[in-house]
Every structure is written in structure tokens, then in C-alpha cells.
Motif scaffolding. Structure first.
Motif, PDB file in Angstrom:
ATOM      1  N   ARG A 180       0.827  -1.204   0.000  1.00 23.99           N
ATOM      2  CA  ARG A 180       0.000   0.000   0.000  1.00 23.99           C
ATOM      3  C   ARG A 180       0.864   1.258   0.000  1.00 23.99           C
ATOM      4  O   ARG A 180       0.551   2.241  -0.680  1.00 23.99           O
ATOM      5  N   ALA A 181       1.965   1.226   0.747  1.00 22.56           N
ATOM      6  CA  ALA A 181       2.852   2.389   0.822  1.00 22.56           C
ATOM      7  C   ALA A 181       3.478   2.682  -0.541  1.00 22.56           C
ATOM      8  O   ALA A 181       3.546   3.839  -0.968  1.00 22.56           O
TER       9      ALA A 181
ATOM     10  N   ARG B 273       2.236   1.781  -3.420  1.00 23.26           N
ATOM     11  CA  ARG B 273       1.152   2.180  -4.308  1.00 23.26           C
ATOM     12  C   ARG B 273       0.859   3.671  -4.162  1.00 23.26           C
ATOM     13  O   ARG B 273       0.613   4.367  -5.139  1.00 23.26           O
ATOM     14  N   ARG B 274       0.894   4.169  -2.925  1.00 21.83           N
ATOM     15  CA  ARG B 274       0.655   5.594  -2.703  1.00 21.83           C
ATOM     16  C   ARG B 274       1.740   6.445  -3.352  1.00 21.83           C
ATOM     17  O   ARG B 274       1.469   7.549  -3.839  1.00 21.83           O
ATOM     18  N   ARG B 275       2.965   5.912  -3.389  1.00 20.30           N
ATOM     19  CA  ARG B 275       4.065   6.692  -3.969  1.00 20.30           C
ATOM     20  C   ARG B 275       3.917   6.842  -5.482  1.00 20.30           C
ATOM     21  O   ARG B 275       4.335   7.855  -6.045  1.00 20.30           O
TER      22      ARG B 275
ATOM     23  N   ALA C 242       1.031   6.969  -6.988  1.00 21.10           N
ATOM     24  CA  ALA C 242      -0.254   7.607  -7.302  1.00 21.10           C
ATOM     25  C   ALA C 242      -0.051   8.926  -8.030  1.00 21.10           C
ATOM     26  O   ALA C 242      -0.930   9.377  -8.773  1.00 21.10           O
TER      27      ALA C 242
ATOM     28  N   PRO D  81      -6.297  15.324  -3.051  1.00 15.24           N
ATOM     29  CA  PRO D  81      -5.110  14.572  -3.491  1.00 15.24           C
ATOM     30  C   PRO D  81      -3.811  15.349  -3.287  1.00 15.24           C
ATOM     31  O   PRO D  81      -2.758  14.746  -3.046  1.00 15.24           O
TER      32      PRO D  81
ATOM     33  N   ALA E 171      -2.934  14.936   0.382  1.00 17.88           N
ATOM     34  CA  ALA E 171      -2.486  13.562   0.637  1.00 17.88           C
ATOM     35  C   ALA E 171      -1.061  13.348   0.158  1.00 17.88           C
ATOM     36  O   ALA E 171      -0.307  12.556   0.737  1.00 17.88           O
ATOM     37  N   ALA E 172      -0.671  14.085  -0.902  1.00 12.48           N
ATOM     38  CA  ALA E 172       0.681  13.944  -1.446  1.00 12.48           C
ATOM     39  C   ALA E 172       1.671  14.934  -0.832  1.00 12.48           C
ATOM     40  O   ALA E 172       2.841  14.947  -1.219  1.00 12.48           O
TER      41      ALA E 172
END
Length: 294
Positions: free
Chosen positions: A90-91, A93-95, A97, A124, A127-128
Motif C-alpha cells: 500500500r505504501a 502504491r501511494r508513492r 499515485a 489529493p 495527501a501527497a
């Protein structure tokens, strides 16, 4: 197996996104269960539009979900700029995004009705860890042709086409390299469809973003695509330059899709209908074949 590489790609230029022997299977582990995607391979170059076309149940949306990490990859792999991004944490995947975003089919259900447009577009960025949120929101609204005061309004206050523009603005917020467009115009009227497609093309020229365009309509994607891949029962049956696939299809299933597009001439429409019925009989799945997701 059909040719899957980009014929216009120079030998020294690597694709930005590559799908290699992708298999998506649900149900029992091992070789059991239902195979939704079966050995699919293709690549996507920077600034290119590749369309995945097929009727409902062909597996096109599942491919998009697998790229986004929303569907498990049973076999094969998805790589972005040479890095494997299938079945990652998940970590991680967030990078990524920042680089791979999505525009969904229904703009209303994909936008939180309790949030203003400004909040939807800022989310977004926050979040980033990005800064300058409000100024960037105004630039995004301007980029998709909406007035700057749209940020204070709610999704319900906009038309379907305007809501899809908001969804596109959200996808662009982090300056992605790839946007997966999952039937982004199917819920819109014909005139609004044309406007949204023109907007996507304009944004591509300005920003160099690559599109993976998912659609059931060969006629819609013909003018906006560089290449078209035709999906049937979870596998690619034909892939090539958009004009060649749309106007001179080689596979019976692609010809069936071509003839499904409406034409103004009633006589030609009747002739197409007769041919379509014959082709449907010849390309129908075998009795007992598993039903596949879209």
C-alpha cells in the motif's frame, strides 16, 4: 498472439507502462477459479493514447483495475518506467499515485457529494504533501474549462459533462504520466461526449500525458486513439494502429464491433444488422464458458 508493441516506438525509447502476460483469476487458488484476464500483453508510450475496446464482459475494466492495484494480478506483471507495480504494498502504491491516475465512468458517483469541488481537488494534493493548493485548484479548473468560482459549489450543481471535467481535473492534480480513462464518456450525450474527448486531446497535447482509454464503442475511440487493442473473453484478439483496426479490422470479433456502430443510412443499417447477427453466432462463446467481468 497479436502484435502488442508500439510500432512507432524507436528502439532506444522504452514504454512508460508495460503489461506482460497478465492473468487475473478469481476464486480457488492454483489453476482453479474463474479466469477473467488470460495472458494479456501490451505497452503504452509517453503521450500516447491506447484504447482497450470490447463489449461488456470482455475484461477491459479489470485490466485497468489491475494496473491501479484494485484487482489482484494472478500471473504476469505490470511495470511503470521499468519498475514492477503489480501486487505491491500500500505504501509503494501511494508513492506511484502521482504518476498513474484514473477517470471513472460515472462522474457523479466518483465525486463525494458532501464536498465542494475545491475540497475534492485539494484532497489529493494534501495527501501527497503538495503546497499551493488553492492556486493549483484555480489552474486546474481553468485547464478543464470551468470558471474559477466553481470551487465553491458542490457536484450536484453541475451537469454531467461538467462533473466529468471536475473528475478529469482531479486526475490531473498531481501531474500524472498516465491516466486510465474508464468509459469516461459513456454516461454523456453525444454532444457532451465530443466536448470531453476534445478536452482530453487538448490536455494531452499540453501536458504529454498518456491515456489508457477503456470503451465498448469502436467508433468513439477511433478519432482519439493512436492504437486500439480489441479484447474478447479476457484476451486480445487484435491490436494495431487506430485507423487500421477501426476501418479495416482483421478479426471477426472486431468486425462485429465495427458493424455495431450506428450509421445514418437505414439500408446500410439493415445490412449491418444482418451481418452482425451472423457474426454474433460465429463468435459466441462455447456452451458453459465462464462469464467474465467487464
Amino acid at each position: 498472439m497479436p502484435e502488442v508493441t508500439n510500432p512507432d516506438l524507436s528502439p532506444s525509447e522504452e514504454p512508460i507502462l508495460r503489461i506482460e502476460h497478465l492473468v487475473v483469476r478469481y476464486g480457488s487458488r492454483g489453476r482453479g477459479g474463474t479466469t477473467v484476464i488470460d495472458d494479456v500483453s501490451f505497452d503504452l508510450s509517453a503521450g500516447e493514447t491506447l484504447s482497450l475496446v470490447g463489449e461488456s464482459g470482455s475484461g477491459k475494466t479489470t485490466i485497468g483495475r489491475a494496473i491501479l492495484g484494485l484487482a489482484p494480478v494472478t500471473e504476469g506483471r505490470v511495470t511503470f518506467r521499468g519498475e514492477t507495480v503489480s501486487n505491491i504494498s500500500r505504501a509503494r502504491r501511494r508513492r506511484i499515485a502521482h504518476d498513474i491516475q484514473v477517470v471513472f465512468q460515472d462522474p457523479y458517483s466518483s465525486l463525494n457529494p458532501s464536498m465542494t469541488v475545491e475540497s475534492i481537488l485539494v484532497e489529493p494534493l494534501l495527501a501527497a504533501g503538495e503546497t499551493g493548493g488553492l492556486a493549483r485548484v484555480h489552474r486546474l479548473l481553468d485547464a478543464v474549462g470551468l470558471p474559477s468560482d466553481s470551487g465553491r459549489r458542490y457536484p450536484r450543481e453541475f451537469s454531467g459533462g461538467q462533473r466529468q471535467r471536475i473528475a478529469i481535473a482531479r486526475a490531473l492534480a498531481l501531474d500524472p504520466a498516465v491516466i486510465i480513462c474508464d468509459e469516461p464518456t459513456s454516461a454523456l450525450d453525444v454532444t457532451t461526449q465530443a466536448r470531453v474527448l476534445t478536452l482530453l486531446q487538448d490536455l494531452q497535447r499540453e501536458r504529454g500525458v498518456a491515456y489508457l482509454f477503456i470503451s465498448h464503442d469502436l467508433g468513439v475511440v477511433h478519432e482519439v486513439s493512436d492504437r486500439i487493442a480489441v479484447l474478447n473473453h479476457g484476451g486480445i484478439v487484435e491490436i494495431g494502429k487506430a485507423h487500421d483496426v477501426a476501418t479495416n479490422p482483421q478479426h471477426p470479433y472486431t468486425r462485429k464491433l465495427q458493424m455495431a456502430a450506428p450509421v445514418a443510412d437505414p439500408q446500410r443499417q439493415r445490412e449491418r444488422r444482418a451481418k452482425r447477427i451472423a457474426l454474433a453466432a460465429s463468435t459466441a462463446p462455447a456452451p458453459g464458458a465462464p462469464r467474465r467481468d467487464s
